[in-house]
Enzyme design. Sequence first.
Site, mmCIF file in Angstrom:
data_model
loop_
_atom_site.group_PDB
_atom_site.id
_atom_site.type_symbol
_atom_site.label_atom_id
_atom_site.label_comp_id
_atom_site.label_asym_id
_atom_site.label_seq_id
_atom_site.Cartn_x
_atom_site.Cartn_y
_atom_site.Cartn_z
ATOM 1 N N SER A 1 6.030 -36.919 -6.458
ATOM 2 C CA SER A 1 7.467 -36.598 -6.553
ATOM 3 C C SER A 1 8.051 -35.626 -5.548
ATOM 4 C CB SER A 1 7.624 -35.648 -8.042
ATOM 5 O OG SER A 1 9.107 -35.213 -7.969
ATOM 6 N N ASP B 1 13.748 -37.534 -7.279
ATOM 7 C CA ASP B 1 14.354 -37.158 -8.288
ATOM 8 C C ASP B 1 15.908 -36.947 -7.978
ATOM 9 O OD1 ASP B 1 12.509 -37.026 -10.512
ATOM 10 O OD2 ASP B 1 11.375 -35.641 -9.341
ATOM 11 N N ASP C 1 5.901 -39.294 -16.455
ATOM 12 C CA ASP C 1 6.384 -38.042 -15.371
ATOM 13 C C ASP C 1 6.605 -36.919 -16.000
ATOM 14 O OD1 ASP C 1 8.045 -36.922 -13.343
ATOM 15 O OD2 ASP C 1 9.819 -38.309 -13.630
ATOM 16 N N GLY D 1 4.087 -33.031 -15.238
ATOM 17 C CA GLY D 1 2.868 -32.227 -15.493
ATOM 18 C C GLY D 1 1.537 -33.081 -15.450
ATOM 19 N N MET E 1 9.202 -39.541 -20.160
ATOM 20 C CA MET E 1 9.351 -38.163 -19.639
ATOM 21 C C MET E 1 8.155 -37.375 -20.583
ATOM 22 S SD MET E 1 11.377 -37.755 -17.260
ATOM 23 C CE MET E 1 10.872 -35.886 -17.089
ATOM 24 N N MET F 1 18.684 -38.648 -13.050
ATOM 25 C CA MET F 1 19.145 -37.768 -13.889
ATOM 26 C C MET F 1 20.419 -37.472 -13.918
ATOM 27 S SD MET F 1 15.450 -35.681 -14.040
ATOM 28 C CE MET F 1 15.139 -36.310 -12.301
ATOM 29 N N MET G 1 19.269 -35.155 -9.225
ATOM 30 C CA MET G 1 19.830 -34.461 -10.341
ATOM 31 C C MET G 1 21.210 -33.484 -9.631
ATOM 32 S SD MET G 1 16.500 -32.211 -11.390
ATOM 33 C CE MET G 1 14.792 -32.793 -11.412
ATOM 34 N N HIS H 1 14.611 -41.822 -9.738
ATOM 35 C CA HIS H 1 14.827 -41.129 -10.987
ATOM 36 C C HIS H 1 16.099 -40.747 -11.136
ATOM 37 C CE1 HIS H 1 13.174 -38.599 -14.504
ATOM 38 N NE2 HIS H 1 14.078 -39.333 -14.861
ATOM 39 N N HIS I 1 8.350 -40.869 -5.421
ATOM 40 C CA HIS I 1 9.558 -40.471 -6.361
ATOM 41 C C HIS I 1 10.534 -39.673 -6.166
ATOM 42 C CE1 HIS I 1 10.235 -40.652 -10.896
ATOM 43 N NE2 HIS I 1 10.449 -39.178 -10.633
HETATM 44 O O1 LIG Z 1 11.620 -35.948 -13.179
HETATM 45 C C1 LIG Z 1 11.216 -34.900 -13.075
HETATM 46 C C2 LIG Z 1 11.424 -33.514 -13.323
HETATM 47 O O2 LIG Z 1 12.626 -33.760 -14.141
HETATM 48 C C3 LIG Z 1 9.526 -34.927 -12.195
HETATM 49 O O3 LIG Z 1 9.678 -36.006 -11.409
HETATM 50 C C4 LIG Z 1 9.040 -33.741 -11.508
HETATM 51 O O4 LIG Z 1 9.365 -33.569 -10.511
HETATM 52 C C5 LIG Z 1 7.783 -34.086 -11.580
HETATM 53 O O5 LIG Z 1 6.970 -32.669 -11.217
HETATM 54 P P1 LIG Z 1 5.599 -32.120 -11.702
HETATM 55 O O6 LIG Z 1 5.720 -31.879 -13.246
HETATM 56 O O7 LIG Z 1 4.639 -33.333 -11.441
HETATM 57 O O8 LIG Z 1 5.371 -30.927 -10.851
HETATM 58 FE FE LIG Z 2 11.212 -37.732 -12.201
#
Ligand SMILES: O=C(CO)[C@@H](O)[C@H](O)COP(=O)(O)O
Ligand SMILES: [Fe+2]
Length: 226
Positions: free
Chosen positions: A10, A37, A177, A179, A143, A70, A39, A68, A35
């Site tokens: 990411s 993100d 996606d 953690g 998610m 959001m 937002m 992705h 990836h």
């Molecule tokens: O979409 C998202 C958060 O909303 C992710 O893509 C995070 O960016 C993932 O980051 P880590 O949890 O891997 O640090």
């Molecule tokens: Fe994401």
Amino acid sequence: MAAAAKIAPSMLSSDFANLASEAERMVRLGADWLHMDVMVRHFVPNLTIGAPVIESLRKHTKAYLDCHLMVTNPSDYVEAFGKAGASGFTFHIEVARDNWKELTQSIKAKGMRPGVSLKPGTPVEDVFPLVEAETPVELVLVMTVEPGFGGQKFMPEMMDKVRTLRKKYPSLDIEVDGGLGPSTIDAAASAGANCIVAGSSVFGAPDPGEVISALRKSVEASQIKS
Ligand SMILES: O=C(CO)[C@@H](O)[C@H](O)COP(=O)(O)O
Ligand SMILES: [Fe+2]
């Protein structure tokens, strides 16, 4: 045949001031996808990147840009992301209950792979019609944290959704996606996820390449066992 492992760092956790070289570094270290993100302070309370950044990055890399979105109005972004060179366009089911058919078709018409994502509180059954549609989504992103920020704790209870999807759709791209890293990957891989997004665990590691290859090994080992 099992869906191929795709490891997707990411870029939210990368150094945005050096995005092109960060992308090149990830690809060199074994990333399959990047990836991205998106937002814009609605749907999630954070502000990241939009189509202009995708367009700039596209000039520096041929990599698959796994976007992705959001946002509450994904259909407003399809044209711009297609033109910018996005590869995948994943929207959230929570904001597309009334227009997912047209949205999926327009994403495909603009040359991108359509995907759908679901928040932790959204039942997995909600995405079945999209996978089974005449013009289907080609990826489901489960998610494993509340969307909005990197660096949050993986929610293992989301693996029931992954197991359900894998049982029902053996060759579907199932992405997780939030953690993900060396300590959580086995749970996701054994549940059947094949596309792994990892931000803080990759960019925060002394050896990001080692993390990318550990993630891939876990997915591939689980696929051999199943
Ligand atoms: O979409 C998202 C958060 O909303 C992710 O893509 C995070 O960016 C993932 O980051 P880590 O949890 O891997 O640090
Ligand atoms: Fe994401």
